[in-house]
Write a protein that holds these residues in place. Structure first.
Motif, PDB file in Angstrom:
ATOM      1  N   ARG A 222     -18.778 -73.805  52.967  1.00 15.32           N
ATOM      2  CA  ARG A 222     -17.084 -73.719  53.981  1.00 15.32           C
ATOM      3  C   ARG A 222     -16.676 -72.105  53.174  1.00 15.32           C
ATOM      4  O   ARG A 222     -16.260 -71.711  54.386  1.00 15.32           O
ATOM      5  CB  ARG A 222     -16.239 -74.766  54.113  1.00 15.32           C
ATOM      6  N   ILE A 223     -16.082 -72.313  51.987  1.00 16.48           N
ATOM      7  CA  ILE A 223     -15.673 -70.605  51.598  1.00 16.48           C
ATOM      8  C   ILE A 223     -16.834 -69.387  52.222  1.00 16.48           C
ATOM      9  O   ILE A 223     -16.763 -68.499  52.495  1.00 16.48           O
ATOM     10  CB  ILE A 223     -15.420 -71.060  49.937  1.00 16.48           C
ATOM     11  N   THR A 224     -18.276 -69.726  52.503  1.00 16.03           N
ATOM     12  CA  THR A 224     -18.969 -68.532  53.470  1.00 16.03           C
ATOM     13  C   THR A 224     -18.543 -68.432  54.365  1.00 16.03           C
ATOM     14  O   THR A 224     -18.279 -67.784  54.870  1.00 16.03           O
ATOM     15  CB  THR A 224     -20.248 -69.128  53.105  1.00 16.03           C
TER      16      THR A 224
ATOM     17  N   GLU B 277      -5.769 -74.043  44.987  1.00 19.22           N
ATOM     18  CA  GLU B 277      -5.031 -74.661  46.128  1.00 19.22           C
ATOM     19  C   GLU B 277      -6.552 -75.161  46.779  1.00 19.22           C
ATOM     20  O   GLU B 277      -6.256 -75.493  48.194  1.00 19.22           O
ATOM     21  CB  GLU B 277      -4.026 -73.124  46.811  1.00 19.22           C
ATOM     22  N   LEU B 278      -7.111 -74.261  46.888  1.00 17.05           N
ATOM     23  CA  LEU B 278      -9.184 -74.483  47.463  1.00 17.05           C
ATOM     24  C   LEU B 278      -9.105 -75.770  47.350  1.00 17.05           C
ATOM     25  O   LEU B 278      -9.356 -76.404  48.269  1.00 17.05           O
ATOM     26  CB  LEU B 278      -9.787 -73.686  47.330  1.00 17.05           C
ATOM     27  N   ALA B 279      -8.769 -76.677  45.759  1.00 22.51           N
ATOM     28  CA  ALA B 279      -9.409 -77.646  45.762  1.00 22.51           C
ATOM     29  C   ALA B 279      -8.353 -78.908  46.471  1.00 22.51           C
ATOM     30  O   ALA B 279      -9.302 -79.339  47.033  1.00 22.51           O
ATOM     31  CB  ALA B 279      -8.717 -78.221  44.436  1.00 22.51           C
ATOM     32  N   GLN B 280      -7.417 -78.501  46.516  1.00 22.44           N
ATOM     33  CA  GLN B 280      -6.415 -79.325  47.253  1.00 22.44           C
ATOM     34  C   GLN B 280      -6.554 -79.358  48.545  1.00 22.44           C
ATOM     35  O   GLN B 280      -6.873 -80.087  49.737  1.00 22.44           O
ATOM     36  CB  GLN B 280      -4.567 -79.259  47.267  1.00 22.44           C
TER      37      GLN B 280
ATOM     38  N   ALA C 181     -18.637 -73.825  43.061  1.00 23.92           N
ATOM     39  CA  ALA C 181     -18.809 -73.470  44.389  1.00 23.92           C
ATOM     40  C   ALA C 181     -19.006 -71.464  43.799  1.00 23.92           C
ATOM     41  O   ALA C 181     -19.666 -71.212  44.265  1.00 23.92           O
ATOM     42  CB  ALA C 181     -18.068 -73.801  45.272  1.00 23.92           C
ATOM     43  N   ILE C 182     -17.120 -71.242  43.306  1.00 24.95           N
ATOM     44  CA  ILE C 182     -17.256 -70.163  43.487  1.00 24.95           C
ATOM     45  C   ILE C 182     -18.039 -68.780  42.332  1.00 24.95           C
ATOM     46  O   ILE C 182     -18.359 -67.994  42.284  1.00 24.95           O
ATOM     47  CB  ILE C 182     -15.649 -70.360  43.108  1.00 24.95           C
ATOM     48  N   ASP C 183     -18.160 -69.921  40.741  1.00 23.91           N
ATOM     49  CA  ASP C 183     -19.459 -69.252  40.037  1.00 23.91           C
ATOM     50  C   ASP C 183     -20.380 -68.907  40.672  1.00 23.91           C
ATOM     51  O   ASP C 183     -20.804 -67.489  40.279  1.00 23.91           O
ATOM     52  CB  ASP C 183     -20.060 -70.442  38.871  1.00 23.91           C
ATOM     53  N   GLU C 184     -21.162 -69.178  41.629  1.00 23.60           N
ATOM     54  CA  GLU C 184     -22.191 -69.092  42.969  1.00 23.60           C
ATOM     55  C   GLU C 184     -21.927 -67.790  42.897  1.00 23.60           C
ATOM     56  O   GLU C 184     -23.034 -66.826  43.178  1.00 23.60           O
ATOM     57  CB  GLU C 184     -23.331 -70.585  43.246  1.00 23.60           C
ATOM     58  N   LEU C 185     -20.706 -68.180  44.195  1.00 19.57           N
ATOM     59  CA  LEU C 185     -20.465 -67.037  44.920  1.00 19.57           C
ATOM     60  C   LEU C 185     -20.548 -65.827  44.055  1.00 19.57           C
ATOM     61  O   LEU C 185     -20.404 -64.491  44.202  1.00 19.57           O
ATOM     62  CB  LEU C 185     -19.632 -66.908  46.222  1.00 19.57           C
TER      63      LEU C 185
END
Lengths: 235, 235
Positions: B11-13, B32-35, B47-51
């Motif tokens: 979803r981020i991608t 914020e993203l978690a919410q 998720a961000i770690d991988e990106l």
DNA sequence: GAGTGGTCTAGACCACGGC
DNA sequence: CCGTGGTCTAGACCACTCA
């Protein structure tokens, strides 16, 4: 102070270097490691995550965590980036040209991190694919790290130098740096590779490293790239 | 079903591809993203770690998470692996030879994932270092993705093609695959690079990709490697 | 079923950057 | 001071492997 998981990572690496755990075998479970290091499982997990990303450890769900080994068939050519441009499967073979001991030049000693004029083993060989010569390799390793290395061993192992380093000398190749150039065939290279003088040749100069970035081998590969190419990925 | 963090990553991608967030700017905080995704902060973090590992996002402690951009000076040459063997700093320059539109060959269309005989822009240029020609580049990109690409733009940007792709066309280069060979200089290459016919030349064939492994550019670089080498690392 | 790694959560505290 | 990402913990549950 470093983060805890970095310290744990270091301690795990030390156990690997020290030979406490062996390639192909499992290390203690995350829970056991957490207890023995007095940290939470999550911290051990993060340390192992990094080592797994570096391909030093391999996780297997349901089984455990294992020390990476390059003995498996599919790992044989992990560092051989030269592939057929036609995509055909090829039979790899190995022909030993010379095997000598000599004094390291200053430059080589510096690269390998050994004393000037230390003894190195110098190996010259030709790799053939489907009986046709493809790569002329000149390999130099510190004699001190490879006591008992003989021409017979090189021949016997059929080109899997890194596999031999691991099984016979307990030295694992973890990563390498390469410098690539286009050159013309010297008289010797032309003869051994069966091409005409001044044919274009891909020169691949490699320094290989084991744990903690300790250099362990220097080699120069002269490759024919008429029907093959060197494949790499940029990220 | 995929793990949650993989779904979040996707979803981020999608937001990145959709242009919701822009290169160089920050994305919403982890909390914020978690919410907004209704997951825990830890899941967003993974998720961000991988990106971030893929260099698509960049974390900055205390500031936020940013969309990677190749506009910065030090990122200019991210995909240029050719370095001076002497280690000196060099002045890069760019000379446009030809700029044409043509129909893609079947092979090229397949590589770029476009219809047969679609129009592509074909650019020929010479890169010079310290005024001396070093690389002859032949670049082909789909015309449809780069409407408004002109010779003037190529000249103006002084060799930073990828920077131009990003700023002028919103297309980011994320990774690339290369095939390397040693060849001899053609008549054209010899003339443009200022070497004699049949000099050894390093041929670097590259296909570049943006998000989701979509191919966006094909190029062939012919490099002189007398005083330079192509550097790479194996892991 | 017991033991392993894999995912997900919730909460605490730290380190850094900027107001 | 607050908000950001970075670290660390504890515990729950899932998925896989093997006896």
């Amino acid at each position: 102070m470093n983060p805890l998981y970095i310290q744990i990572k270091k301690r795990i690496t030390e156990s690997l270097v020290g030979g406490l755990w062996h390639p192909g075998h499992s290390i203690p479970s995350e829970i056991e490691l957490a207890q023995s290091y007095n940290v939470s499982q999550g911290t051990v997990r993060k340390a192992i995550d990094e080592l797994a990303a570096e391909k030093i450890l391999i996780r297997r769900q349901g089984k455990g965590t294992f020390v990476a080994s390059h003995n498996e068939e599919h790992n044989q050519l992990r560092f051989l980036r030269l592939t057929s441009s036609l995509g055909d499967k090829e039979k790899l073979d190995n022909k030993l040209i010379t095997f000598e001991k000599e004094k390291a030049s200053n430059g080589l000693a510096k690269i390998l991190g050994i004393n000037n004029a230390s003894t190195v083993v110098s190996i010259k060989r030709v790799l053939t694919f489907n009986e046709k010569p493809l790569i002329l390799d000149l390999i130099k390793v510190p004699a001190a790290s490879f006591r008992g290395l003989t021409p017979e061993k090189v021949i016997e192992k059929k080109g899997s130098m890194y596999r031999m380093y691991e099984t016979d000398f307990g030295i694992q190749m973890l990563h390498a740096k390469e410098k690539i150039r286009a050159v013309t065939a010297s008289a010797e290279a032309a003869e051994l590779l069966g091409v005409s003088l001044d044919s274009p040749i891909l020169s691949v100069e490699r320094t290989s490293f084991t744990y903690d970035n300790k250099a362990i081998e220097w080699r120069l590969g002269l490759c024919l790239t008429e029907n093959h190419h060197y494949a790499t990925e940029l990220e």
